[in-house]
Design a protein around this motif. Sequence first.
Motif, PDB file in Angstrom:
ATOM      1  N   VAL A  73       0.845  -1.198   0.000  1.00 56.13           N
ATOM      2  CA  VAL A  73       0.000   0.000   0.000  1.00 56.13           C
ATOM      3  C   VAL A  73       0.881   1.248   0.000  1.00 56.13           C
ATOM      4  N   ILE A  74       0.622   2.135  -0.961  1.00 65.37           N
ATOM      5  CA  ILE A  74       1.325   3.410  -1.036  1.00 65.37           C
ATOM      6  C   ILE A  74       0.295   4.529  -0.952  1.00 65.37           C
ATOM      7  N   ILE A  75       0.536   5.485  -0.083  1.00 61.63           N
ATOM      8  CA  ILE A  75      -0.310   6.670   0.022  1.00 61.63           C
ATOM      9  C   ILE A  75       0.280   7.767  -0.865  1.00 61.63           C
ATOM     10  N   LEU A  76      -0.544   8.307  -1.750  1.00 63.21           N
ATOM     11  CA  LEU A  76      -0.135   9.424  -2.611  1.00 63.21           C
ATOM     12  C   LEU A  76      -1.113  10.562  -2.357  1.00 63.21           C
ATOM     13  N   GLY A  90       1.268   3.466  10.651  1.00 64.21           N
ATOM     14  CA  GLY A  90       0.739   2.587  11.688  1.00 64.21           C
ATOM     15  C   GLY A  90      -0.234   1.560  11.148  1.00 64.21           C
ATOM     16  N   ASP A  91      -0.947   1.904  10.074  1.00 63.29           N
ATOM     17  CA  ASP A  91      -1.909   0.984   9.475  1.00 63.29           C
ATOM     18  C   ASP A  91      -1.276   0.066   8.439  1.00 63.29           C
ATOM     19  N   GLY A  92       0.028   0.164   8.281  1.00 64.35           N
ATOM     20  CA  GLY A  92       0.705  -0.797   7.441  1.00 64.35           C
ATOM     21  C   GLY A  92       1.082  -0.344   6.050  1.00 64.35           C
ATOM     22  N   ALA A  93       0.945   0.955   5.737  1.00 67.77           N
ATOM     23  CA  ALA A  93       1.377   1.429   4.422  1.00 67.77           C
ATOM     24  C   ALA A  93       2.887   1.273   4.284  1.00 67.77           C
ATOM     25  N   SER A  94       3.331   0.886   3.087  1.00 64.23           N
ATOM     26  CA  SER A  94       4.758   0.716   2.844  1.00 64.23           C
ATOM     27  C   SER A  94       5.380   1.926   2.177  1.00 64.23           C
ATOM     28  N   GLY A  95       4.552   2.896   1.785  1.00 64.65           N
ATOM     29  CA  GLY A  95       5.065   4.094   1.136  1.00 64.65           C
ATOM     30  C   GLY A  95       4.156   5.278   1.391  1.00 64.65           C
ATOM     31  N   PHE A  96       4.746   6.471   1.408  1.00 64.32           N
ATOM     32  CA  PHE A  96       3.986   7.701   1.605  1.00 64.32           C
ATOM     33  C   PHE A  96       4.625   8.757   0.709  1.00 64.32           C
ATOM     34  N   LEU A  97       3.889   9.180  -0.316  1.00 69.55           N
ATOM     35  CA  LEU A  97       4.393  10.127  -1.300  1.00 69.55           C
ATOM     36  C   LEU A  97       3.498  11.349  -1.389  1.00 69.55           C
ATOM     37  N   LEU A  98       4.098  12.473  -1.719  1.00 67.41           N
ATOM     38  CA  LEU A  98       3.344  13.709  -1.877  1.00 67.41           C
ATOM     39  C   LEU A  98       3.149  14.023  -3.358  1.00 67.41           C
ATOM     40  N   LYS A  99       1.958  14.503  -3.695  1.00 66.89           N
ATOM     41  CA  LYS A  99       1.662  14.839  -5.092  1.00 66.89           C
ATOM     42  C   LYS A  99       2.524  15.993  -5.587  1.00 66.89           C
TER      43      LYS A  99
END
Length: 219
Positions: A73-76, A90-99
């Motif tokens: 899971v990646i958050i964009l 904390g919910d398990g995302a493996s990535g966090f990216l900004l638009k």
Amino acid sequence: MADDEAMIRAGVRAILASDPDIEVVAEAADGREAVEAVRKHRPDMALLDIRMPKMDGLSAAAEIRRIAPEVGVIILTTFGEDEYIARALGDGASGFLLKSGDPRELIAGIHAVAAGAAFLSPQVAQRVIAELARGSGGGKLSRAATARTKIDKLTDREREVLALVGAGCSNAEIAKRLHVVEGTVKAYVSAILTRLEVRNRVQAAIIAYEAGLVTDDES
């Protein structure tokens, strides 16, 4: 990939189409659609916006991790608030990216997560590291002591692998450094996550930092 704005979805799709190794198998306009798309298609990963109707991206991420833990899971998102970052990881995302980031970061992030690593955009990584370093006295010492207690459960080899995870290395990179096959690294990482009682590599990497396993040379 899921985003409630059709124009954003079109833009992201165009970026992803520039890489022949990436295929978009489904699009969603809200979190519930994203969860159902994952249930139906079982993709390698889900790319989620945060603010969406019916179910936000963070709730969708948690549900996806529950029903399909093998899906990365990646958050964009446009929003890089500490609260969102903490909840996503904390919910398990493996990535966090900004638009607002470089489109190449999106491609790099997808490949990193697909290879078994974690990926944070530079701005997000700086905030996570700053949060780890924030505080003084008992609070900071307490986190370090707790982390060291957790890694005491690991074997010497597992601690070595954890240090490389904390340094942001993929499974292939760890295998090359330790002169083992990638399947062996995957087994070590799985065991480490279980022993540390964490959901993903990002959470494990935080413990590695707090325990002092990651050196300047490695990071």
